[in-house]
Design an enzyme around this catalytic site. Sequence first.
Site, short mmCIF file in Angstrom:
data_model
loop_
_atom_site.label_atom_id
_atom_site.label_comp_id
_atom_site.label_asym_id
_atom_site.label_seq_id
_atom_site.Cartn_x
_atom_site.Cartn_y
_atom_site.Cartn_z
N GLU A 1 -5.90 17.66 -9.92
CA GLU A 1 -6.37 18.16 -11.21
C GLU A 1 -7.86 18.47 -11.20
OE1 GLU A 1 -4.50 16.31 -14.55
OE2 GLU A 1 -5.97 17.12 -15.94
N HIS B 1 -2.40 15.21 -27.79
CA HIS B 1 -2.77 13.82 -27.49
C HIS B 1 -3.51 13.19 -28.67
CE1 HIS B 1 -2.54 14.29 -22.82
NE2 HIS B 1 -1.41 13.84 -23.33
N LYS C 1 1.92 11.78 -10.22
CA LYS C 1 1.13 10.86 -11.06
C LYS C 1 2.01 9.70 -11.47
CE LYS C 1 -2.17 13.92 -13.37
NZ LYS C 1 -2.64 14.36 -14.70
N HIS D 1 6.39 12.58 -27.67
CA HIS D 1 5.32 13.31 -27.01
C HIS D 1 5.43 14.83 -27.21
CE1 HIS D 1 2.37 14.45 -24.04
NE2 HIS D 1 3.29 15.12 -23.37
N ARG E 1 -4.60 22.63 -12.24
CA ARG E 1 -3.62 21.72 -12.82
C ARG E 1 -3.86 21.51 -14.33
NH1 ARG E 1 -0.77 16.42 -9.95
NH2 ARG E 1 0.50 15.85 -11.73
N HIS F 1 -2.07 20.06 -25.12
CA HIS F 1 -2.23 18.60 -25.03
C HIS F 1 -3.53 18.07 -25.63
CE1 HIS F 1 1.36 18.91 -22.68
NE2 HIS F 1 1.38 17.62 -22.37
N ARG G 1 0.80 -1.23 0.00
CA ARG G 1 0.00 0.00 0.00
C ARG G 1 0.83 1.27 0.00
NH1 ARG G 1 -2.63 -3.19 3.49
NH2 ARG G 1 -4.42 -4.22 2.56
N LYS H 1 5.82 23.77 -12.37
CA LYS H 1 5.01 22.57 -12.17
C LYS H 1 4.75 22.33 -10.68
CE LYS H 1 3.72 17.99 -13.32
NZ LYS H 1 3.78 16.83 -14.19
N GLU I 1 8.16 20.85 -23.85
CA GLU I 1 7.44 21.01 -22.58
C GLU I 1 7.96 22.24 -21.83
OE1 GLU I 1 4.77 19.41 -21.47
OE2 GLU I 1 4.75 17.43 -22.41
N ASN J 1 -2.10 21.11 -19.23
CA ASN J 1 -2.54 20.45 -20.46
C ASN J 1 -2.51 21.37 -21.66
OD1 ASN J 1 -3.04 17.95 -19.31
ND2 ASN J 1 -5.11 18.52 -18.70
N1 LIG Z 1 3.65 11.02 -14.59
C1 LIG Z 1 3.49 12.14 -15.26
O1 LIG Z 1 3.03 13.16 -14.74
C2 LIG Z 1 3.91 12.17 -16.70
C3 LIG Z 1 4.01 13.39 -17.37
C4 LIG Z 1 4.46 13.40 -18.69
C5 LIG Z 1 4.79 12.19 -19.31
N2 LIG Z 1 4.66 11.02 -18.63
C6 LIG Z 1 5.04 9.74 -19.25
O2 LIG Z 1 6.43 9.76 -19.55
C7 LIG Z 1 6.67 8.83 -20.59
C8 LIG Z 1 7.67 9.41 -21.57
O3 LIG Z 1 8.87 9.67 -20.90
P1 LIG Z 1 10.22 10.01 -21.67
O4 LIG Z 1 9.95 11.01 -22.73
O5 LIG Z 1 11.22 10.30 -20.63
O6 LIG Z 1 10.53 8.67 -22.47
P2 LIG Z 1 11.29 7.31 -22.07
O7 LIG Z 1 11.23 7.06 -20.64
O8 LIG Z 1 10.74 6.28 -23.00
O9 LIG Z 1 12.80 7.62 -22.48
C9 LIG Z 1 13.11 7.89 -23.83
C10 LIG Z 1 14.33 7.11 -24.28
O10 LIG Z 1 15.50 7.71 -23.75
C11 LIG Z 1 16.35 6.73 -23.17
N3 LIG Z 1 17.09 7.42 -22.12
C12 LIG Z 1 16.62 7.84 -20.93
N4 LIG Z 1 17.55 8.55 -20.29
C13 LIG Z 1 18.65 8.56 -21.09
C14 LIG Z 1 19.92 9.18 -20.99
N5 LIG Z 1 20.25 9.96 -19.96
N6 LIG Z 1 20.79 8.97 -22.01
C15 LIG Z 1 20.43 8.24 -23.09
N7 LIG Z 1 19.24 7.67 -23.25
C16 LIG Z 1 18.35 7.84 -22.26
C17 LIG Z 1 15.40 5.67 -22.72
O11 LIG Z 1 16.08 4.46 -22.61
C18 LIG Z 1 14.36 5.67 -23.82
O12 LIG Z 1 14.79 4.89 -24.91
C19 LIG Z 1 5.33 8.49 -21.19
O13 LIG Z 1 4.97 7.19 -20.83
C20 LIG Z 1 4.38 9.49 -20.57
O14 LIG Z 1 3.08 8.97 -20.41
C21 LIG Z 1 4.24 11.00 -17.34
ZN LIG Z 2 3.15 16.58 -21.86
#
Ligand SMILES: NC(=O)c1ccc[n+]([C@@H]2O[C@H](COP(=O)([O-])OP(=O)(O)OC[C@H]3O[C@@H](n4cnc5c(N)ncnc54)[C@H](O)[C@@H]3O)[C@@H](O)[C@H]2O)c1
Ligand SMILES: [Zn+2]
Length: 367
Positions: free
Chosen positions: A241, A256, A147, A269, A245, A252, A125, A231, A189, A249
């Site tokens: 949200e 999206h 999140k 993204h 919050r 977005h 939990r 943020k 972003e 978006n």
């Molecule tokens: N929780 C939230 O509030 C929130 C907000 C925005 C996005 N997200 C989520 O985040 C995800 C996308 O995250 P992302 O854009 O970081 O993509 P990702 O985590 O897929 O990373 C992108 C690529 O970069 C590589 N990588 C990571 N760090 C590296 C580094 N320092 N050097 C070289 N390669 C590296 C990874 O292996 C991967 O291939 C999505 O699933 C999205 O839904 C969540």
């Molecule tokens: Zn975003």
Amino acid sequence: MSSTDTRTPVRVDVNTGGADSVILIGDGIVDQLPTLLGAHGVGARRFVVSSPTIWRLHGPQVQQALGAVEPILLPDGERYKNLQSVAKVYDALIRANADRGSAIIAIGGGVIGDTAGFAAATFLRGITLVHVPTTLLAQVDSSIGGKVGVNHILGKNLIGAFHQPRLVVIDPLVLRTLPRREFRSGLYEVVKYGMIASRTLFELLTRETKAIFDRDPAVLVPAIVESCGIKADVVSKDERESGLRRILNYGHTIGHALEAVTKYRRYRHGEAIAYGMLAAADLAVARGALAEREREALAQLIAALGPLPPVVDLPIRDLLDAVRRDKKVVHGKLHFVIAIEIGATMTIDDVTEEELVAVLERLGLTR
Ligand SMILES: NC(=O)c1ccc[n+]([C@@H]2O[C@H](COP(=O)([O-])OP(=O)(O)OC[C@H]3O[C@@H](n4cnc5c(N)ncnc54)[C@H](O)[C@@H]3O)[C@@H](O)[C@H]2O)c1
Ligand SMILES: [Zn+2]
């Protein structure tokens, strides 16, 4: 700012009323992990979750700091942000007799952070979570705000929870190894934060585009600090949200939809969000809510940050369908965030289909 200043961590607090979290930003602070974890009450039983790619690049530095750790490695990529990966984390924790005092340290991009974070939110939990984000997107966005969650085969981010990290350790130096396209995706972003809350940040990006691309700490660190501050501020005021919050978006709604109609394959993204911001600015100008020169400044900055994958072949009708299916539709009304000037927004809920068609046409989609 001299480059030595960027090594002194800057602290940003997220106060949500429940568990508070602390964000620390500074060049090279991964080396200080043991001290930082200790100082923020993270227990001695620590489970590192990462991916093979990230661990190959940054594992040695983490081992240097934390000592010999046996990481839980999850396969790389959005399609592994699922319950099977979460189960792998549970398995490892249970085999090692993890208890409620144990902590998960997620080292990676948003995929690792969201997946490991969901495991931390649900195991016994909820156990302590620390994020060490390694993509720009994770550093300015996904690691902040609590999140966490994973995808279902029928939809993105359908399974999730709110679980604030105890600590977020942001080391811009780890971005040195990030592929350029990933880096640019995160930058959009940062542009978003400028548009919704900070003309200063927007102007910094415009003026220092080259230094940003060179990942010059003197510019990159302040840009990350400012983004995290925005943020953190928004999340502190509206964790769940219910209103404010939503400004996060910005861009977005269309973004999206673009991701969905291209099955998450064409755009990173941030690239989809770049189009979404252009569309939102266009809509605002058409309503007389935003000055044309402000829209033009945004368009120029986005253009300067590099090429975006095309949109021309996408049918407007498909986009509209995707917009309607989006979570941003509440009681049949689409909540749409527009900037009314660089650094200020408002939410509108009376966007008509004609307006959407018009902006999508101007964006270049197929009628
Ligand atoms: N929780 C939230 O509030 C929130 C907000 C925005 C996005 N997200 C989520 O985040 C995800 C996308 O995250 P992302 O854009 O970081 O993509 P990702 O985590 O897929 O990373 C992108 C690529 O970069 C590589 N990588 C990571 N760090 C590296 C580094 N320092 N050097 C070289 N390669 C590296 C990874 O292996 C991967 O291939 C999505 O699933 C999205 O839904 C969540
Ligand atoms: Zn975003």
